[in-house]
Design a protein around this motif. Structure first.
Motif, PDB file in Angstrom:
ATOM      1  N   ALA A  59      32.181  28.444 104.574  1.00 57.53           N
ATOM      2  CA  ALA A  59      32.448  27.364 105.528  1.00 57.53           C
ATOM      3  C   ALA A  59      32.464  27.917 106.941  1.00 57.53           C
ATOM      4  O   ALA A  59      31.917  27.312 107.869  1.00 57.53           O
ATOM      5  CB  ALA A  59      33.779  26.690 105.210  1.00 57.53           C
ATOM      6  N   GLY A  60      33.082  29.078 107.091  1.00 58.32           N
ATOM      7  CA  GLY A  60      33.110  29.696 108.412  1.00 58.32           C
ATOM      8  C   GLY A  60      31.710  29.954 108.935  1.00 58.32           C
ATOM      9  O   GLY A  60      31.398  29.661 110.098  1.00 58.32           O
ATOM     10  N   LEU A  61      30.841  30.470 108.068  1.00 58.65           N
ATOM     11  CA  LEU A  61      29.465  30.716 108.495  1.00 58.65           C
ATOM     12  C   LEU A  61      28.781  29.420 108.929  1.00 58.65           C
ATOM     13  O   LEU A  61      28.082  29.389 109.942  1.00 58.65           O
ATOM     14  CB  LEU A  61      28.673  31.324 107.340  1.00 58.65           C
ATOM     15  CG  LEU A  61      28.734  32.833 107.201  1.00 58.65           C
ATOM     16  CD1 LEU A  61      27.948  33.281 105.991  1.00 58.65           C
ATOM     17  CD2 LEU A  61      28.144  33.463 108.455  1.00 58.65           C
ATOM     18  N   ILE A  62      28.998  28.367 108.132  1.00 62.10           N
ATOM     19  CA  ILE A  62      28.378  27.080 108.481  1.00 62.10           C
ATOM     20  C   ILE A  62      28.814  26.670 109.881  1.00 62.10           C
ATOM     21  O   ILE A  62      27.995  26.343 110.741  1.00 62.10           O
ATOM     22  CB  ILE A  62      28.801  25.978 107.486  1.00 62.10           C
ATOM     23  CG1 ILE A  62      28.295  26.274 106.091  1.00 62.10           C
ATOM     24  CG2 ILE A  62      28.299  24.631 107.948  1.00 62.10           C
ATOM     25  CD1 ILE A  62      28.757  25.265 105.060  1.00 62.10           C
ATOM     26  N   ARG A  63      30.125  26.735 110.103  1.00 68.03           N
ATOM     27  CA  ARG A  63      30.634  26.263 111.389  1.00 68.03           C
ATOM     28  C   ARG A  63      30.121  27.122 112.527  1.00 68.03           C
ATOM     29  O   ARG A  63      29.773  26.637 113.599  1.00 68.03           O
ATOM     30  CB  ARG A  63      32.165  26.245 111.405  1.00 68.03           C
ATOM     31  CG  ARG A  63      32.868  25.140 110.651  1.00 68.03           C
ATOM     32  CD  ARG A  63      32.318  23.757 110.810  1.00 68.03           C
ATOM     33  NE  ARG A  63      31.744  23.472 112.098  1.00 68.03           N
ATOM     34  CZ  ARG A  63      30.850  22.527 112.325  1.00 68.03           C
ATOM     35  NH1 ARG A  63      30.444  21.747 111.355  1.00 68.03           N
ATOM     36  NH2 ARG A  63      30.367  22.327 113.507  1.00 68.03           N
ATOM     37  N   LEU A  64      30.059  28.423 112.302  1.00 70.87           N
ATOM     38  CA  LEU A  64      29.558  29.325 113.332  1.00 70.87           C
ATOM     39  C   LEU A  64      28.115  28.988 113.658  1.00 70.87           C
ATOM     40  O   LEU A  64      27.712  28.904 114.826  1.00 70.87           O
ATOM     41  CB  LEU A  64      29.656  30.755 112.797  1.00 70.87           C
ATOM     42  CG  LEU A  64      29.505  31.847 113.834  1.00 70.87           C
ATOM     43  CD1 LEU A  64      30.658  31.708 114.799  1.00 70.87           C
ATOM     44  CD2 LEU A  64      29.553  33.200 113.157  1.00 70.87           C
ATOM     45  N   GLU A  65      27.357  28.750 112.630  1.00 65.91           N
ATOM     46  CA  GLU A  65      25.931  28.523 112.810  1.00 65.91           C
ATOM     47  C   GLU A  65      25.677  27.237 113.587  1.00 65.91           C
ATOM     48  O   GLU A  65      24.729  27.156 114.358  1.00 65.91           O
ATOM     49  CB  GLU A  65      25.293  28.434 111.414  1.00 65.91           C
ATOM     50  CG  GLU A  65      23.806  28.489 111.382  1.00 65.91           C
ATOM     51  CD  GLU A  65      23.237  29.773 111.954  1.00 65.91           C
ATOM     52  OE1 GLU A  65      23.997  30.742 112.091  1.00 65.91           O
ATOM     53  OE2 GLU A  65      22.041  29.781 112.271  1.00 65.91           O
ATOM     54  N   LEU A  66      26.527  26.260 113.395  1.00 60.57           N
ATOM     55  CA  LEU A  66      26.240  24.958 113.990  1.00 60.57           C
ATOM     56  C   LEU A  66      26.730  24.840 115.427  1.00 60.57           C
ATOM     57  O   LEU A  66      26.540  23.794 116.039  1.00 60.57           O
ATOM     58  CB  LEU A  66      26.859  23.848 113.135  1.00 60.57           C
ATOM     59  CG  LEU A  66      26.169  23.642 111.792  1.00 60.57           C
ATOM     60  CD1 LEU A  66      26.913  22.619 110.960  1.00 60.57           C
ATOM     61  CD2 LEU A  66      24.737  23.202 111.985  1.00 60.57           C
ATOM     62  N   THR A  67      27.324  25.883 115.969  1.00 59.54           N
ATOM     63  CA  THR A  67      27.751  25.752 117.367  1.00 59.54           C
ATOM     64  C   THR A  67      26.559  25.717 118.304  1.00 59.54           C
ATOM     65  O   THR A  67      26.646  25.168 119.395  1.00 59.54           O
ATOM     66  CB  THR A  67      28.643  26.926 117.803  1.00 59.54           C
ATOM     67  OG1 THR A  67      28.021  28.122 117.345  1.00 59.54           O
ATOM     68  CG2 THR A  67      30.025  26.799 117.229  1.00 59.54           C
ATOM     69  N   GLN A  68      25.460  26.313 117.926  1.00 54.74           N
ATOM     70  CA  GLN A  68      24.267  26.282 118.772  1.00 54.74           C
ATOM     71  C   GLN A  68      23.223  25.385 118.126  1.00 54.74           C
ATOM     72  O   GLN A  68      23.021  25.448 116.917  1.00 54.74           O
ATOM     73  CB  GLN A  68      23.697  27.698 118.914  1.00 54.74           C
ATOM     74  CG  GLN A  68      24.547  28.641 119.727  1.00 54.74           C
ATOM     75  CD  GLN A  68      24.610  28.233 121.186  1.00 54.74           C
ATOM     76  OE1 GLN A  68      23.646  27.692 121.713  1.00 54.74           O
ATOM     77  NE2 GLN A  68      25.737  28.471 121.822  1.00 54.74           N
TER      78      GLN A  68
END
Ligand code: HEA
Ligand code: HEA
Ligand code: CUA
Ligand SMILES: [Cu+2]
Lengths: 560, 378, 149, 231
Positions: A59-68
């Motif tokens: 989930a953390g990776l998903i959220r990180l990825e979607l910031t840009q």
């Protein structure tokens, strides 16, 4: 205090005749080959927490990825594997097992006054099957992951995906199998192992909920098992069942999948309802309002839940008439949930509320589940679903019910029963802070996703550089996720700390009612020194005289 | 990036939009009401009846059929109301009018092919006339996709082996997002494009001209269009990818092939690589690229060639950073690019006069990525 | 120990019941094979094929009932076991509800299931060659979407 | 027949295996029976999804399925049905003998049941090998011979045979498991294990399982072998 009044065969006052289940053998063998439901529950707690941690990392990776808008660190291919892994782990390996296999396994036999579940070896087998499922999952993930989404829609999963679908499917298959074994055990135990005097309507509501869940598991899970096997067959032998290229029908897969998976969302939420019933009654120190209604609404949800799977298929080219039928039944299934919510609210009325940490999680549950459930109504409303389906609105909806509902309840239950499970008290203030941070972080994470969804942001999107207007909400969501991680990560620390330097918990640290609080903490191997005989009603609090006592105590205190 | 603009609804550009929005906000009102009711009572009771508080606890309530009926019947009735409104709208949205103009859509990984009845075809872009009911007849060639236009508030899955349909009546000129809304594999998120709503007269002219608005374009620009429309840019990007090598700096450079031989990339080589790519494969690549020998006219190859040549003109260093092939275009209007944060892509500049599109506008569109990237670099 | 005396399921069915059941089952089996050789006439709104199917399934259900009731002893079991035996079949019927979708979809589903190579597709689906063919160069196929930065 | 006295454990509770989690013997028996039935419910749903897929496909492609089914051998199917019905009977007789504490009878009936199961598998083997000879297994090697297919559409015939092998195969797996369980049970009788000498519940559980396997076949047979010709 006086609330130890539930009549039992007299287990409570005796000094330790038999060792607690934790003391009864210390070798690894005594844990791995145990038949004791409490030890198996502990094994489950460990494995489920492990999977939750991995799912959360995803989930953390998903959220990180979607910031840009154009992603940050992952390739599209990887991103797809990440969210699929997240979904599969969270659903099949965390939430379906979370409450029944851990808290349920531990508490259900004690709550009905039995020495163990009906089939202890089956129970152990269920854990091993779960572990085997975990192994398959890891083969799948280490072999490159799966990129089908947790729904495994055909023909993508059966013919097009070049990822470890087969292993992942086996993992889901086995995880389902393990939940069937647990369910079977629960059903038999509830029917046949109740202590003398423990009538159906003296059962704690948690038991009712676990029972209803088990019925769903038994009827639904085999269907998903065979469906997933068919996907494997189609992949392996090109057996034309779901892919039109070979003459099959892709929508049939969706029917079969949701025939299980809609009931499965109730598999996830019903035990949570059960936990909340316990928390609300015991921390309002008052009998649950409308016990019968809550008990039967669990069964109603279990039953009606099997009639609404088609609301996931409104725009999938299923027949329009069927869509109409499914839509209306989806509204009917909301009614039992409404009854529960309002009955709990009424329970608090004129209680003696103790705002200890489990209650804080329960209060969080109220807010979040209500929003989650009500936004489910947007989706079962066919007109709005046609726009909202498969957007972030759905992502927000199901995180509100699954994280805000089920996970909050799970954590609440864990706080509540932690002293019973380990015999130690944890830091209650930290527990309250953690619940508050989670509540705040949760809303910051997922509320913006409702707006995103209405704006049209599709789910399972890695990039949105062509629609930069979405970014602001994604950034908010990621910010929220950091708070969420903080809030949900905190218990890991104070729980661990409590194991080492927590104060010893007495048999009943919360002053709660229920057979589980009649025995020692942690309970002895066979739960009770003697089979309890139940003479009193469930949640037998007396709010009026308790209030009197409180008031008098306060006045006395004030006089000094 | 724009963090001051908080849009809460997509542009509303079809007859469905107001109806759906109405229903949506209506549902939010009830969501708010119920959440507030539950939230208020839960919090109020918890505080008011906190252990030790002086509040009155006499005659506590354990069972009250009347109350329970109230709060099951009210939600039940409300639910039926929501159901009725939703179902009515849904049936309306799923029943295309008889006189709707039909357009055909084929979805495939990861592209939309669209064909107008008179044979005009386009990829990833759909031109439609305003105020006209349009019915899309859709099918997928491989996996399930979904055709989703948020501004029209409607979508439908595109299923292999079976036709599905989708209809709408656009009401506002502009360009709107088109998304694939059913997970379909690696580039699911990039399987999308634009829906262009034009005035009816413009649309019929556009159709008559075979969807042409190219009169004033240079050869390179026309090449660039073909380059993106047949999807070359999916694999040949600013840097080498696993799918294909970059073409930046290609022209005039030395190519090394899988068999170890090498050659200078000249016009002839480029033509051959388009038509028969497998005859000389660049080192490190397999036979991934389709052969275009039977599909492209010589004219198209020529246009492509002129375009690819200009890529060669960029010094390799900058090519990497300008990050897109269309960087060759002159950055025209940086100011306009920033408007893209508005809900519809370039709604202000393009849609109004598509059939008479001037080169500047076209350039503006083509150079969007380049300008953005340039700005970032500065 | 047990405070409520539990009902012991000590019923022993006379063996003759089992013999008779076996005979009935075999006869029913022969019956269904025999009937399947005929094309039954249509009845009311049901086609002949449907009548054949219904007859075959009815016989199968009767056989199944015999097995469940007598061989599996549900007839003499506690209500709880009866309930469980019932729930299994109720669940099954529920799942068969999936078929309603197909029945209510109308005839298009039939060709929906045709595979591509059947040639049964109406014209609107472009041929594979057409799919591969690129756009006409004169066609204005602007990819208006911003390129990936 | 004496309906009266003898059953499990009423004579003396101490004689039988009572697992620690149970209060008394009665409870243990009931738990096992209910547990077995719950298991059968999952089995019903498990096969049910396959039956659903089959029924749906048959409804869609009536003619092709009918043509493809022409290749199945009704006689063999019918013989197999009788064999299974007979095995069900001998199984129930084994339970009956166990209830009457007739050990040798029980062993004999269980032996007959196993023999029937084996016969069933042998016949199935011949049926399968015939299909394999004609290349009727789904996959790349599937036959293109219009004659073998009786003119059915290739894909649909493949679907038919896919489901045929899938469903009868799964059923055969259940038979094999059944044989293993039955053998284990016979062994318990041979060594005069307490749990079967004093109590018939283990035998009854095996019986329930075995009847379920029979039950599945009762539906498989008409659905696959006895299709009416569409007209
Ligand atoms: C724990 C899990 C959980 C729970 C409990 C629910 C509960 C509900 N869900 Fe949800 N749902 C999911 C998990 C869950 N869901 C998931 C995971 C998905 C996505 C799957 C995927 O595609 O990946 C999904 C998707 C989903 C869809 C499909 C959308 C789509 O794909 O297009 C729909 C459509 O109807 C839906 C509806 C509902 C409804 C009506 C309820 C109801 O049960 C809610 C009932 C509760 C209340 C209504 C609140 C309390 C009541 C009141 C406060 C009284 C007032 C009430 C009224 C006025 C009626 N859900
Ligand atoms: C129970 C189910 C569950 C849970 C708990 C979560 C939790 C979270 N999910 Fe998940 N999610 C799903 C179920 C769940 N999700 C499903 C089913 C999908 C659909 C997948 C698909 O499309 O196929 C999905 C998809 C999904 C998406 C959409 C992806 C996409 O469509 O592209 C997003 C995006 O934001 C997201 C975010 C999050 C976040 C931020 C959390 C956060 O709540 C997580 C916060 C928690 C932490 C960060 C944990 C912190 C704690 C620790 C690390 C301590 C633990 C460690 C020890 C004890 C040692 N999820
Ligand atoms: Cu096509 Cu997603
Ligand atoms: Cu659902």
């Amino acid at each position: 205090m006086s609330e130890t009044a539930i009549g039992t065969g007299g287990a409570e006052k005796k000094t330790h005749a038999s060792p607690s289940y934790l003391e009864d053998g210390h070798s690894i063998r005594s844990w791995l080959l145990t038949g004791d439901h409490k030890r198996i529950a502990v094994l489950y707690i460990i494995s489920v927490t492990f999977f939750f941690a991995i799912g959360s990392m995803f989930a953390g990776l998903i959220r990180l990825e979607l910031t840009q808008p154009a992603g940050t660190i992952l390739e599209s291919e990887t991103y797809n594997r990440v969210f699929t892994g997240h979904g599969i782990i969270m659903v099949f390996f965390f939430l379906v097992a979370a409450i029944p296999a851990t808290l349920g396994n531990f508490m259900l036999p004690i709550m009905v006054g039995a020495k163990d579940l009906a089939f202890p070896r089956l129970n152990l087998l269920s854990w091993y099957v779960f572990v085997a499922a975990g192994v398959c999952l890891f083969v799948a993930i280490l072999g490159g992951g799966v990129d089908t989404g947790w729904t495994f829609y055909t023909p993508y999963s059966s013919l097009y995906s070049n990822s470890q679908v087969t292993w992942a499917v086996f993992a889901a298959f086995l995880a389902g199998f393990s939940s069937i074994l647990t369910a079977l055990n629960f059903i038999v135990t509830v029917h046949k192992m109740r202590a003398p005097g423990m009538t159906w309507f003296r059962l704690p509501l948690f038991v009712w909920a676990a029972y209803a869940t088990s019925v769903i598991v038994m009827l639904g899970t085999p269907v998903i098992a065979i469906t997933l096997l068919l996907v494997v067959f189609e992949r392996a032998f090109h057996l034309p069942i779901f892919s039109p290229e070979l003459g099959g029908d892709p929508v049939l897969f969706q029917h079969l999948f949701w025939f299980y998976s809609h009931p499965a969302v109730y598999i996830m939420i019903l035990p949570a309802f059960g936990v909340i019933s316990e928390l609300v009654a015991n921390f309002s120190r008052k009998r649950v309002f409308g016990y019968h209604a809550i008990a039967f609404s669990s069964l109603a949800i279990a039953g009606l839940g099997f009639f609404v799977w088609g609301h996931h298929l409104f725009v999938s080219s299923q027949s329009m008439y069927e869509g109409v039928v499914f839509s209306v039944i989806s509204y009917l299934v909301a009614v039992p949930s409404a009854i529960k919510i309002f009955n709990w609210t009424a329970t608090i009325y004129k209680g003696n509320v103790r705002l200890a940490s489990p209650m804080m999680w329960a209060l969080g549950f109220f807010g979040l589940f209500t929003v989650g459930g009500l936004t489910g109504l947007f989706l079962s409303c066919m007109g709005t679903d046609i726009h909202l389906t498969a957007t972030y609105f759905i992502v927000a909806h199901f995180h509100y019910v699954m994280v805000g509902g089920a996970v909050m309840a799970y954590l609440g239950g864990l706080h509540y029963w932690w002293p019973k499970i380990t015999g130690r008290l944890f830091n209650d203030n930290l527990g309250k802070v953690s619940a508050l941070v989670t509540f705040f972080g949760f809303n910051l994470t997922f509320f913006p996703q409702f707006i995103l969804g209405f704006l049209g942001m599709p789910r399972r999107y890695h990039y949105y550089y062509f629609a930069p207007e979405f970014q602001v909400y994604h950034v908010m969501s990621t910010m929220g996720a950091s708070f969420l991680a903080l809030g949900m990560g905190m218990p890991a620390f104070y729980f661990t700390a409590s194991l080492f330097n927590g104060k010893k918990a007495g048999p009943n640290p919360w002053g709660a009612h229920g057979l589980e609080w009649q025995t020692t903490s942690p309970p002895p191997t066979f739960n009770f020194e003697e089979t309890p005989i139940v003479l009193d009603d469930v949640y037998d609090f007396d709010p009026v005289s308790e209030h009197e006592n409180n008031r008098r105590a306060l006045e006395d205190g004030g006089d000094q | 990036m724009n963090f001051t603009n908080f849009p809460i609804a997509p542009p509303s550009a079809s007859t469905f939009a107001p109806q759906i929005d109405g229903l949506y906000y209506f549902l939010w009102i009830f969501t708010a009401i119920f959440t507030l009711i539950v939230g208020f009572f839960v919090v109020f009771f918890s505080i008011h009846y906190k252990e030790g508080s002086p509040a009155d606890r006499s005659r506590p309530l354990y069972e009250h059929i009347g109350l329970e009926l109230t709060w099951s019947v009210i939600p039940g009735i409300l639910g039926l109301v929501f159901f009725y409104l939703g179902a009515r709208l849904f049936i309306h949205m799923r029943t295309p009018p008889k006189d709707a103009k039909e357009i055909f859509v084929v979805g495939k990984q990861w592209m939309w092919h669209i064909q107008h009845p008179n044979g005009v075809r386009e990829n990833n872009t759909l031109h439609v006339p305003i105020d006209t009911p349009i019915k899309l007849t859709m099918i997928s060639q491989d996996v399930i996709h979904a055709f989703f236009v948020p501004a029209f508030r409607t979508q439908m899955m595109v299923v292999p082996g079976r036709y599905t349909d989708l209809w709408f009546t656009p009401t506002k000129i502009g360009e709107y997002h088109l998304f694939c809304n059913m997970y379909c594999g690696t580039q699911h998120s990039e399987m999308g494009g634009t829906v262009v709503v034009m005035p009816q007269a413009d649309y019929s002219e556009w159709l008559k001209n075979n969807g042409m608005a190219v009169a004033n374009l240079t050869m390179e620009q026309r090449g660039a269009k073909i380059f993106s429309s047949i999807g070359c840019d999916k694999c040949h990007t600013a840097e080498d990818t696993i799918h294909g090598p970059t073409l930046n700096g290609l022209y005039g450079s030395k190519r090394i092939f899988t068999d170890g031989s090498s050659a200078m990339a000249n016009d002839e080589y480029i033509r051959e690589s388009i038509l028969k790519p497998h005859s000389r494969l660049t080192k490190g690549y397999g036979e991934t690229m389709p052969e275009y020998a039977n599909d492209l006219t010589e004219e198209q190859v020529l246009l492509l060639n002129t375009f690819i040549r200009t890529q060669g003109a960029i010094p390799a260093g900058t090519a990497g950073t300008t990050s897109n092939l269309t960087g060759a275009e002159i950055p025209s209007s940086g100011a306009k690019t920033n408007k893209n944060t508005a809900m519809s892509v370039n709604a202000d500049q393009h849609g109004a006069t598509p059939s008479t599109a001037t080169p500047t506008i076209q350039k503006g569109k083509l150079s969007v990525g380049a300008t953005a990237a340039n700005e970032k670099n500065q | 120990m047990s405070q409520t005396p539990r009902q012991s399921h000590s019923h022993i069915t006379p063996a003759i019941n089992y013999h008779l059941t076996l005979i009935a089952l075999v006869v029913l089996m022969l019956l269904t094979v025999w009937i399947a050789r005929f094309q039954l006439p249509p009845v009311l709104f049901l086609s002949g094929v449907a009548v054949n199917n219904i007859v075959a399934m009815t016989i199968a259900i009767i056989k199944a009932t015999c097995v469940v009731m007598i061989f599996m002893g549900v007839k003499y079991q506690t209500p709880l076991v009866k309930l469980w035996a019932l729930i299994g079949f109720v669940g099954l019927i529920l799942m068969l509800g999936i078929m309603l979708d197909y029945f209510s979809r109308g005839p298009e589903v039939k060709h929906g299931w045709e595979p591509y190579n059947d040639g049964a597709m109406p014209r609107a689906r472009p041929t594979d060659d057409e799919m591969k063919a690129p756009m006409d160069p004169r066609t204005d196929n602007t990819q208006v979407r911003q390129p990936k930065p | 027949m004496s309906d009266a006295t003898l059953t499990h454990g009423h004579d003396s509770h101490e004689d039988v295996d009572l697992h620690h989690q149970f209060e008394d013997f009665e409870q243990q028996c009931e738990c096992y029976i209910v547990g077995m039935w719950s298991f059968l419910v999952t089995e019903i749903m498990f096969f049910g999804a396959l039956f659903l897929t089959f029924t749906l496909s048959r409804y869609m492609y009536q003619l092709d399925f009918w043509k493809a089914h022409e290749h199945l051998n009704v006689t063999m199917g019918a013989i197999n049905t009788s064999v299974l019905l007979f095995s069900s009977w001998s199984m129930v007789m084994a339970v009956h003998s166990n209830q009457l504490r007739r050990r040798i009878h029980s062993i004999a009936y269980l032996g007959v049941t196993i023999a029937c199961a084996m016969t069933f598998l042998v016949i199935k083997y011949f049926e399968y090998s015939e299909k394999f000879r004609d290349k009727l297994y789904p996959g790349v090697g599937f036959t293109h011979d219009a004659h073998t297919l009786h003119g059915a559409n290739l894909n649909h015939a493949q679907l038919f045979y896919g489901l045929y092998f899938g469903m009868t195969g799964l059923h055969a797996v259940h038979i094999i498991v059944g044989i293993l369980i039955l053998s284990a049970l016979i062994r318990l009788f041979v060594i005069k294990a307490k749990c079967v000498m004093k109590d018939y519940v283990p035998t009854e559980l095996v019986g329930l399982y075995w009847h379920f396997v029979d039950l599945v076949w009762i539906f498989l047979f008409p659905l696959f072998y006895l299709m009416p010709q569409p007209h």
